[in-house]
Write an enzyme that holds these catalytic residues in place. Structure first.
Site, mmCIF file in Angstrom:
data_model
loop_
_atom_site.group_PDB
_atom_site.id
_atom_site.type_symbol
_atom_site.label_atom_id
_atom_site.label_comp_id
_atom_site.label_asym_id
_atom_site.label_seq_id
_atom_site.Cartn_x
_atom_site.Cartn_y
_atom_site.Cartn_z
ATOM 1 N N SER A 72 0.795 -1.235 0.000
ATOM 2 C CA SER A 72 0.000 0.000 0.000
ATOM 3 C C SER A 72 0.825 1.282 0.000
ATOM 4 C CB SER A 72 -0.972 0.008 1.186
ATOM 5 O OG SER A 72 -2.038 -0.881 0.946
ATOM 6 N N LYS A 75 0.069 3.314 -2.988
ATOM 7 C CA LYS A 75 -1.074 4.222 -3.068
ATOM 8 C C LYS A 75 -0.672 5.683 -3.234
ATOM 9 C CE LYS A 75 -4.628 1.587 -0.578
ATOM 10 N NZ LYS A 75 -4.031 0.245 -0.590
ATOM 11 N N TYR A 182 -11.136 2.178 5.003
ATOM 12 C CA TYR A 182 -9.948 1.887 4.199
ATOM 13 C C TYR A 182 -10.226 0.715 3.277
ATOM 14 C CZ TYR A 182 -5.046 1.068 3.079
ATOM 15 O OH TYR A 182 -3.861 0.903 2.423
#
Length: 398
Positions: A72, A75, A182
């Site tokens: 992540s 991201k 999330y």
């Protein structure tokens, strides 16, 4: 070999206390290996590592040029690509997602279950591109949402990690704009940027971020040379850490904006430095200063990042302890109060599922990241403790 330490290019501060944190985390079995790096606006001030690429198999020491799956931490890079499109007037943050990806309009809200049948309804508003960036669209991940775990089990829908495109058919679990949840938002954001840019996400990331910043080891698919330089993902066993293989699909049906990149600590710190410097590094500007400022400002209004996000899949992740008063900017978890002995208010940060973590503290003029590839994510007394010890040792040395 578990205590091998690589500090061949470390300059700028006395890193001995940080070295001890890394060495002790590996020696105690808290993590299988670790690499860490820190920089100010002028360059790297610390780098170090401990442990080997694959415990019991590949005794090559890890270092800050080793390939890690950053999950992540992808991201923020993809968010930056989207913000570049906003700057060029190509992408409207307030536009409905479905105006760029019509298939998004087919998604419904999961309200619960009637026996073993999911109960779905239309969302009460249309999710916007900004809500994708801020995780307020209503999308989720299975590992922090028990209803999605059940939905995937009942329907056979895969999660996003295996690289199958039908994973993006997952429903919302809340109406857009009603809470921070999330989830797979940045995967959808990557698809939006592809529609806007007329190109695949790997090309957009290269053109917008990794090529201008000379991040030559950051990519979605590893070539043979870099494949030989990657760590293994480790999982705990009765005998200690063992390799779980690669896990990420090297022939995915789509490039995952939420988790798909590999990188090295030395590569990713260049991206962090660009953020630290207001969007520019070595004469290459990737974002305007005012865009970077907005990324480090609260973009979710009165909503809050939950203090604790309980796990729904303990083999994958522990509960996430965000702490009180956290907000979300553009791609970043924001600290709203100074941490004693650590990061200052306004710091932007995030992490990766295989236990990587970065933060950019513009008030202190420092950025840093720390890497291992292991599961489960952020166990309180192992990787999570190491993160905190690393941060405290770093700030003590500054």
């Amino acid at each position: 070999m578990s205590d091998v330490l690589d500090r061949t290019h470390s300059t700028g501060i006395d890193g001995s206390a940080i070295d001890a944190v890394l060495r002790d985390a590996v020696a105690s079995g808290a993590v299988p290996h670790v690499a860490a790096i820190a920089a100010d606006t002028d360059g790297i001030v610390y780098e170090g590592a401990a442990g080997v690429r694959t415990v019991g198999v590949d005794e090559t020491p890890v270092g800050t040029s080793t390939q890690f799956r950053i999950m992540s931490m992808t991201k923020m890079i993809v968010t930056a690509v989207a913000l570049q499109q906003v700057e060029r007037g190509e992408l409207d943050l307030d536009a409905p997602v479905e105006s760029y990806r019509p298939e998004f309009g087919d998604l419904q809200v999961l309200e619960g279950f009637d026996g073993d049948s999911p109960r779905l309804r239309a969302p009460r508003s249309k999710a916007t591109v900004k809500q994708l960036i801020t995780h307020t669209s209503g999308l989720t991940y299975w590992f922090w949402n028990a209803e999605m775990v059940r939905y995937e089990a009942l329907t056979g829908l895969p999660n996003v990690v295996p690289g199958r495109l039908d994973a993006l058919r997952a429903p919302l679990v809340a109406d857009p704009g009603t809470r921070f949840e999330y989830g797979i938002n940045t995967d959808w954001l990557g698809r939006v940027t592809e529609a806007v840019g007329g190109s695949t996400l790997d090309q957009l990331v290269a053109q917008g971020i990794t090529d201008p910043l000379r991040m030559n080891d950051t990519m979605f698919i590893l070539d043979a040379e870099r494949k030989r330089n990657e760590v293994s993902v480790h999982v705990p066993s009765d005998a200690g850490w063992v390799s779980a293989g690669d896990i990420l699909n090297q022939e995915p049906e789509w490039f995952a904006g939420g988790h798909g990149l590999y990188s090295t600590p030395r590569d990713y710190i260049r991206f962090e430095q660009a953020l630290l410097r207001g969007g520019e590094l070595d004469g290459e500007r990737i974002l305007r200063r005012e865009t970077v400022d907005a990324a480090f400002q609260n973009q979710i209004g009165d909503l809050d990042v939950p203090e604790v996000i309980p796990t729904a899949d303990p083999a994958t992740t522990d509960s996430f302890l965000a702490g009180p008063g956290r907000k979300w900017g553009y791609g970043l978890l924001l600290t709203t109060k100074d941490v004693p002995g650590g990061r200052r208010a306004g710091t932007g940060a995030w992490a990766g599922l295989f236990n990587t973590h970065f933060f950019v503290d513009r008030a202190s003029g420092i950025c840093a990241s720390i890497y291992t590839n292991s599961l489960p994510f952020v166990e309180e007394h192992t990787a999570w403790k190491m993160y905190g010890d690393f941060e405290q040792a770093l700030y003590s040395a500054l």
